[in-house]
Design an enzyme around this catalytic site. Structure first.
Site, PDB file in Angstrom:
ATOM      1  CG  ASP A  57      -1.972   0.950   1.309  1.00 21.51           C
ATOM      2  OD1 ASP A  57      -1.842   2.032   0.710  1.00 21.51           O
ATOM      3  OD2 ASP A  57      -2.985   0.645   1.962  1.00 21.51           O
ATOM      4  CB  THR A 132      -8.059  12.760 -13.451  1.00 22.92           C
ATOM      5  OG1 THR A 132      -9.234  12.873 -14.239  1.00 22.92           O
ATOM      6  CG2 THR A 132      -8.399  13.240 -12.043  1.00 22.92           C
ATOM      7  CG  ASP A 133     -10.088  15.147 -17.943  1.00 16.78           C
ATOM      8  OD1 ASP A 133     -10.467  14.323 -17.093  1.00 16.78           O
ATOM      9  OD2 ASP A 133     -10.450  15.103 -19.137  1.00 16.78           O
ATOM     10  CD  GLU A 134     -13.521  12.222 -13.883  1.00 15.64           C
ATOM     11  OE1 GLU A 134     -14.179  12.342 -12.844  1.00 15.64           O
ATOM     12  OE2 GLU A 134     -13.627  11.259 -14.655  1.00 15.64           O
ATOM     13  CE1 TYR A 158     -10.101   9.041  -9.608  1.00 22.49           C
ATOM     14  CE2 TYR A 158     -11.333  10.345 -11.202  1.00 22.49           C
ATOM     15  CZ  TYR A 158     -10.177   9.683 -10.829  1.00 22.49           C
ATOM     16  OH  TYR A 158      -9.096   9.665 -11.675  1.00 22.49           O
ATOM     17  CE  LYS A 162      -5.801  11.094  -9.347  1.00 25.47           C
ATOM     18  NZ  LYS A 162      -4.666  10.146  -9.186  1.00 25.47           N
ATOM     19  CG  ASN A 188      -5.500   7.129 -20.308  1.00 27.86           C
ATOM     20  OD1 ASN A 188      -4.351   6.742 -20.152  1.00 27.86           O
ATOM     21  ND2 ASN A 188      -5.791   8.427 -20.228  1.00 27.86           N
ATOM     22  CG  LEU A 198     -18.462   4.238 -22.208  1.00 28.83           C
ATOM     23  CD1 LEU A 198     -19.905   4.034 -21.779  1.00 28.83           C
ATOM     24  CD2 LEU A 198     -18.316   5.593 -22.910  1.00 28.83           C
ATOM     25  NE  ARG A 222     -16.602  11.912 -18.756  1.00 27.44           N
ATOM     26  CZ  ARG A 222     -17.654  12.663 -18.425  1.00 27.44           C
ATOM     27  NH1 ARG A 222     -17.992  13.696 -19.169  1.00 27.44           N
ATOM     28  NH2 ARG A 222     -18.350  12.412 -17.332  1.00 27.44           N
TER      29      ARG A 222
HETATM   30  P1  NAD Z   1      -6.897   1.506 -12.078  1.00 27.75           P
HETATM   31  O1  NAD Z   1      -8.025   1.573 -11.099  1.00 27.75           O
HETATM   32  O2  NAD Z   1      -7.013   0.624 -13.263  1.00 27.75           O
HETATM   33  O3  NAD Z   1      -5.559   1.053 -11.320  1.00 27.75           O
HETATM   34  C1  NAD Z   1      -5.196   1.554 -10.073  1.00 27.75           C
HETATM   35  C2  NAD Z   1      -4.089   0.668  -9.517  1.00 27.75           C
HETATM   36  O4  NAD Z   1      -3.685   1.191  -8.246  1.00 27.75           O
HETATM   37  C3  NAD Z   1      -4.541  -0.783  -9.264  1.00 27.75           C
HETATM   38  O5  NAD Z   1      -3.568  -1.679  -9.738  1.00 27.75           O
HETATM   39  C4  NAD Z   1      -4.673  -0.869  -7.747  1.00 27.75           C
HETATM   40  O6  NAD Z   1      -4.430  -2.169  -7.241  1.00 27.75           O
HETATM   41  C5  NAD Z   1      -3.617   0.126  -7.310  1.00 27.75           C
HETATM   42  N1  NAD Z   1      -3.880   0.678  -5.971  1.00 27.75           N
HETATM   43  C6  NAD Z   1      -5.057   1.147  -5.485  1.00 27.75           C
HETATM   44  N2  NAD Z   1      -4.906   1.568  -4.223  1.00 27.75           N
HETATM   45  C7  NAD Z   1      -3.588   1.403  -3.921  1.00 27.75           C
HETATM   46  C8  NAD Z   1      -2.810   1.668  -2.770  1.00 27.75           C
HETATM   47  N3  NAD Z   1      -3.359   2.206  -1.649  1.00 27.75           N
HETATM   48  N4  NAD Z   1      -1.493   1.382  -2.802  1.00 27.75           N
HETATM   49  C9  NAD Z   1      -0.928   0.811  -3.898  1.00 27.75           C
HETATM   50  N5  NAD Z   1      -1.628   0.521  -5.007  1.00 27.75           N
HETATM   51  C10 NAD Z   1      -2.941   0.820  -5.022  1.00 27.75           C
HETATM   52  O7  NAD Z   1      -6.616   2.997 -12.480  1.00 27.75           O
HETATM   53  P2  NAD Z   1      -6.040   3.583 -13.858  1.00 27.75           P
HETATM   54  O8  NAD Z   1      -7.188   3.826 -14.755  1.00 27.75           O
HETATM   55  O9  NAD Z   1      -4.916   2.754 -14.282  1.00 27.75           O
HETATM   56  O10 NAD Z   1      -5.528   5.009 -13.351  1.00 27.75           O
HETATM   57  C11 NAD Z   1      -4.190   5.172 -12.889  1.00 27.75           C
HETATM   58  C12 NAD Z   1      -4.008   6.611 -12.438  1.00 27.75           C
HETATM   59  O11 NAD Z   1      -4.275   7.483 -13.534  1.00 27.75           O
HETATM   60  C13 NAD Z   1      -4.955   7.036 -11.324  1.00 27.75           C
HETATM   61  O12 NAD Z   1      -4.257   7.883 -10.453  1.00 27.75           O
HETATM   62  C14 NAD Z   1      -6.047   7.806 -12.047  1.00 27.75           C
HETATM   63  O13 NAD Z   1      -6.612   8.776 -11.209  1.00 27.75           O
HETATM   64  C15 NAD Z   1      -5.270   8.424 -13.178  1.00 27.75           C
HETATM   65  N6  NAD Z   1      -6.025   8.691 -14.415  1.00 27.75           N
HETATM   66  C16 NAD Z   1      -6.788   7.710 -14.992  1.00 27.75           C
HETATM   67  C17 NAD Z   1      -7.421   7.990 -16.201  1.00 27.75           C
HETATM   68  C18 NAD Z   1      -8.247   6.941 -16.897  1.00 27.75           C
HETATM   69  O14 NAD Z   1      -8.885   7.265 -17.926  1.00 27.75           O
HETATM   70  N7  NAD Z   1      -8.274   5.700 -16.466  1.00 27.75           N
HETATM   71  C19 NAD Z   1      -7.298   9.247 -16.799  1.00 27.75           C
HETATM   72  C20 NAD Z   1      -6.523  10.230 -16.160  1.00 27.75           C
HETATM   73  C21 NAD Z   1      -5.875   9.927 -14.976  1.00 27.75           C
HETATM   74  O1  DAU Z   2     -11.451  12.027 -17.387  1.00 24.82           O
HETATM   75  C1  DAU Z   2     -10.507  11.150 -16.820  1.00 24.82           C
HETATM   76  C2  DAU Z   2     -11.207  10.102 -16.004  1.00 24.82           C
HETATM   77  O2  DAU Z   2     -11.793   9.189 -16.925  1.00 24.82           O
HETATM   78  C3  DAU Z   2     -10.280   9.360 -15.036  1.00 24.82           C
HETATM   79  O3  DAU Z   2      -9.784  10.260 -14.087  1.00 24.82           O
HETATM   80  C4  DAU Z   2     -11.009   8.212 -14.337  1.00 24.82           C
HETATM   81  O4  DAU Z   2     -10.112   7.476 -13.542  1.00 24.82           O
HETATM   82  C5  DAU Z   2     -11.603   7.310 -15.395  1.00 24.82           C
HETATM   83  O5  DAU Z   2     -12.375   6.298 -14.776  1.00 24.82           O
HETATM   84  C6  DAU Z   2     -12.483   8.121 -16.350  1.00 24.82           C
HETATM   85  O6  DAU Z   2     -13.656   8.610 -15.658  1.00 24.82           O
HETATM   86  P1  DAU Z   2     -15.094   8.600 -16.350  1.00 24.82           P
HETATM   87  O7  DAU Z   2     -16.135   8.694 -15.313  1.00 24.82           O
HETATM   88  O8  DAU Z   2     -15.148   9.593 -17.458  1.00 24.82           O
HETATM   89  O9  DAU Z   2     -15.023   7.122 -17.015  1.00 24.82           O
HETATM   90  P2  DAU Z   2     -16.127   5.999 -17.191  1.00 24.82           P
HETATM   91  O10 DAU Z   2     -15.571   5.017 -18.165  1.00 24.82           O
HETATM   92  O11 DAU Z   2     -16.639   5.478 -15.889  1.00 24.82           O
HETATM   93  O12 DAU Z   2     -17.314   6.778 -17.901  1.00 24.82           O
HETATM   94  C7  DAU Z   2     -17.098   7.448 -19.140  1.00 24.82           C
HETATM   95  C8  DAU Z   2     -18.414   8.099 -19.515  1.00 24.82           C
HETATM   96  O13 DAU Z   2     -19.362   7.063 -19.848  1.00 24.82           O
HETATM   97  C9  DAU Z   2     -19.043   8.901 -18.392  1.00 24.82           C
HETATM   98  O14 DAU Z   2     -19.676  10.049 -18.939  1.00 24.82           O
HETATM   99  C10 DAU Z   2     -20.086   7.955 -17.810  1.00 24.82           C
HETATM  100  C11 DAU Z   2     -20.510   7.134 -19.016  1.00 24.82           C
HETATM  101  N1  DAU Z   2     -20.939   5.732 -18.715  1.00 24.82           N
HETATM  102  C12 DAU Z   2     -20.089   4.948 -17.985  1.00 24.82           C
HETATM  103  C13 DAU Z   2     -20.434   3.651 -17.691  1.00 24.82           C
HETATM  104  C14 DAU Z   2     -19.508   2.779 -16.868  1.00 24.82           C
HETATM  105  C15 DAU Z   2     -22.123   5.247 -19.217  1.00 24.82           C
HETATM  106  O15 DAU Z   2     -22.870   5.962 -19.909  1.00 24.82           O
HETATM  107  N2  DAU Z   2     -22.463   3.962 -18.926  1.00 24.82           N
HETATM  108  C16 DAU Z   2     -21.682   3.149 -18.162  1.00 24.82           C
HETATM  109  O16 DAU Z   2     -22.086   1.976 -17.891  1.00 24.82           O
END
Ligand code: NAD
Ligand code: DAU
Length: 355
Positions: A57, A132-134, A158, A162, A188, A198, A222
Site C-alpha cells: 500500500d 486527471t482532467d476531472e 473521486y 484527486k 484513457n 465505459l 469526454r
Molecule cells: P486503475 O483503477 O485501473 O488502477 C489503479 C491501480 O492502483 C490498481 O492496480 C490498484 O491495485 C492500485 N492501488 C489502489 N490503491 C492502492 C494503494 N493504496 N497502494 C498501492 N496501489 C494501489 O486505475 P487507472 O485507470 O490505471 O488510473 C491510474 C491513475 O491514472 C490514477 O491515479 C487515475 O486517477 C489516473 N487517471 C486515470 C485515467 C483513466 O482514464 N483511467 C485518466 C486520467 C488519470
Molecule cells: O477524465 C478522466 C477520467 O476518466 C479518469 O480520471 C477516471 O479514472 C476514469 O475512470 C475516467 O472517468 P469517467 O467517469 O469519465 O469514465 P467511465 O468510463 O466510468 O465513464 C465514461 C463516460 O461514460 C461517463 O460520462 C459515464 C458514461 N458511462 C459509464 C459507464 C460505466 C455510461 O454511460 N455507462 C456506463 O455503464
C-alpha cells in the site's frame, strides 16, 4: 531504476510494459492489488530481470521507506489510486484513504528519502504524480477546453480526492522544494482496461448479448486518449517537465458517449458480427444517469506540445480499432477479470438503474 505505484492497474501496467520496451532502466512496481490491480496485466514480464513486483500500500510508510532505501530509485511515478467515479459515489471512503491519505504518506516517505540524497542524485530526483482532467469540473458546450491555469472545481468524491492529492503534491513543492511534476490527463482507453469503465464494459456486454447501459441521454462529452500515448507523454514529462509545473495531457478528441458506444458497436459488427446478423447497437439501453454527472470535459494540451514537443500518435479511429481487436484476441483475460467481485459490482451499479 524507477519506482512505479499502481503498476498492476490499467494505465500503470501499460506504462511499465511501455517503459521496459523503451529503456534498460529497471522498475520496482508497488501495487496493493485491489480489485483493479491484476498481475495478469504484467504476465509478459514474468521472467524480466528489470521488473520487481511488490504487493503493498502506498499508505504503508515503513514499506515505502524500505523500498526507497533498498532500490534508491531516481524517480517515483504515482499511478496508485481508486479511479472509478461510480464506485466513489457508492463508497467514497477508500478514495479518501488511498487518494488523499495514501498520497500524503507517499509524499512524506519520498520527502524523507529525497532529503537524504546528495549532489547529483538529489538534483536528478523526480516525483511524477499522475492525475486527471476531472479536477477541473464540468464545461458547457461552448466553454474553452481546460488549461493548466483553470480553477479546480471537482464534482465527484473521486475527482475531489484527486484534486486534494494534486494540492498536496503542489504544496510539497512550494513548502519543501520537493521536485514534483503533475500531469492531468483525459479519459484513457486501450488494452487491459477494466470492464467497469465505459469502453471495455460495452465490449464485454455486447459480446455477451447483454444491454449496453448508456447513462442518461448519452450526450456527455469526454476527451479520449489511447493509453500508450499517455505513457509516452509521461516518459516525456519525466524527462523534461519543469519542476512544480502541471501538464494537461489529452487526445484532441472530444466525443459524446453515445457516439463512442456506436463506434464500438460498429467495429464489433465488422470484426465479430452477431450470429443473428443484427447490429450490436440494438443492445443499447438508456439507463438512469450518474448522480452529479459532469457534462463535458475537454483538454487543451498545447502546453505539453509547445514546451515538450509531445502530441498523441494515435487517432481515435486507429486507437479504438486496436483496442477492440485486443479484447477479441484476449478472451481469457476478459473471462478472468469478470470474477465474482466484478459480478457483485455490476449488480450494485446497474440493478437499481431504471431503463
Ligand atoms: P486503475 O483503477 O485501473 O488502477 C489503479 C491501480 O492502483 C490498481 O492496480 C490498484 O491495485 C492500485 N492501488 C489502489 N490503491 C492502492 C494503494 N493504496 N497502494 C498501492 N496501489 C494501489 O486505475 P487507472 O485507470 O490505471 O488510473 C491510474 C491513475 O491514472 C490514477 O491515479 C487515475 O486517477 C489516473 N487517471 C486515470 C485515467 C483513466 O482514464 N483511467 C485518466 C486520467 C488519470
Ligand atoms: O477524465 C478522466 C477520467 O476518466 C479518469 O480520471 C477516471 O479514472 C476514469 O475512470 C475516467 O472517468 P469517467 O467517469 O469519465 O469514465 P467511465 O468510463 O466510468 O465513464 C465514461 C463516460 O461514460 C461517463 O460520462 C459515464 C458514461 N458511462 C459509464 C459507464 C460505466 C455510461 O454511460 N455507462 C456506463 O455503464
Amino acid at each position: 531504476m524507477i519506482l512505479v505505484t499502481g503498476g498492476a492497474g490499467f494505465i500503470g501496467a501499460n506504462f511499465v510494459l511501455d517503459w521496459l520496451s523503451h529503456s534498460e532502466e529497471a522498475v520496482v512496481n508497488l501495487d496493493k492489488l485491489t480489485y483493479a490491480g491484476n498481475q495478469e496485466n504484467l504476465a509478459s514480464l514474468e521472467d524480466h530481470p528489470g521488473h520487481v513486483f511488490v504487493q503493498g500500500d502506498i499508505a504503508d510508510t515503513a514499506l515505502v521507506t524500505d523500498l526507497l532505501a533498498r532500490y534508491r530509485p531516481r524517480a517515483v511515478l504515482n499511478f496508485a489510486a481508486e479511479s472509478h467515479v461510480d464506485r466513489s459515489i457508492h463508497g467514497p471512503e477508500t478514495f479518501i484513504q488511498t487518494n488523499i491519505v495514501g498520497t500524503f504518506r507517499l509524499l512524506e516517505a519520498v520527502r524523507a528519502h529525497w532529503g537524504g540524497l546528495q549532489g547529483g542524485d538529489k538534483a536528478a530526483f523526480r516525483l511524477l504524480h499522475v492525475s486527471t482532467d476531472e479536477v477541473y469540473g464540468s464545461l458547457s458546450p461552448t466553454d474553452p477546453a481546460f488549461k493548466e491555469t483553470g480553477r479546480y472545481e471537482p464534482n465527484s468524491p473521486y475527482s475531489a480526492s484527486k484534486a486534494a492529492s494534486d494540492h498536496l503534491v503542489r504544496a510539497y513543492h512550494h513548502t519543501y522544494g520537493l521536485p514534483v511534476v503533475t500531469t492531468n490527463c483525459s479519459n484513457n482507453y486501450g488494452p487491459f482496461h477494466f470492464p467497469e469503465k465505459l469502453i471495455p464494459l460495452m465490449v464485454v456486454n455486447a459480446l455477451a448479448g447483454k444491454p449496453l447501459p448508456v447513462y442518461g441521454d448519452g450526450q456527455q462529452v469526454r476527451d479520449w486518449l489511447y493509453v500508450k500515448d499517455h505513457c509516452s507523454a509521461l516518459r516525456r514529462v519525466l524527462e523534461a517537465g519543469r519542476l512544480g509545473e502541471t501538464y494537461n495531457v489529452g487526445g484532441w478528441n472530444e466525443k459524446p458517449n453515445l457516439e463512442i458506444v456506436h463506434t464500438v458497436c460498429g467495429l464489433l459488427d465488422e470484426l465479430r458480427p452477431r450470429s443473428d446478423g443484427k447490429p450490436y447497437a440494438t443492445q443499447i439501453t438508456h439507463v438512469t444517469d450518474r448522480p452529479g454527472h459532469d457534462r463535458r470535459y475537454a483538454i487543451d494540451a498545447s502546453k505539453i506540445e509547445q514546451e515538450l514537443g509531445w502530441r498523441p500518435a494515435e487517432t481515435f479511429e486507429t486507437g479504438i480499432r486496436k483496442t477492440i481487436q485486443w479484447y477479441l484476441d484476449n478472451p481469457a483475460w476478459v473471462a478472468n477479470v469478470q470474477s465474482g467481485a466484478y459480478q457483485h459490482w455490476v449488480h450494485k451499479n446497474y440493478s437499481a438503474r431504471a431503463a
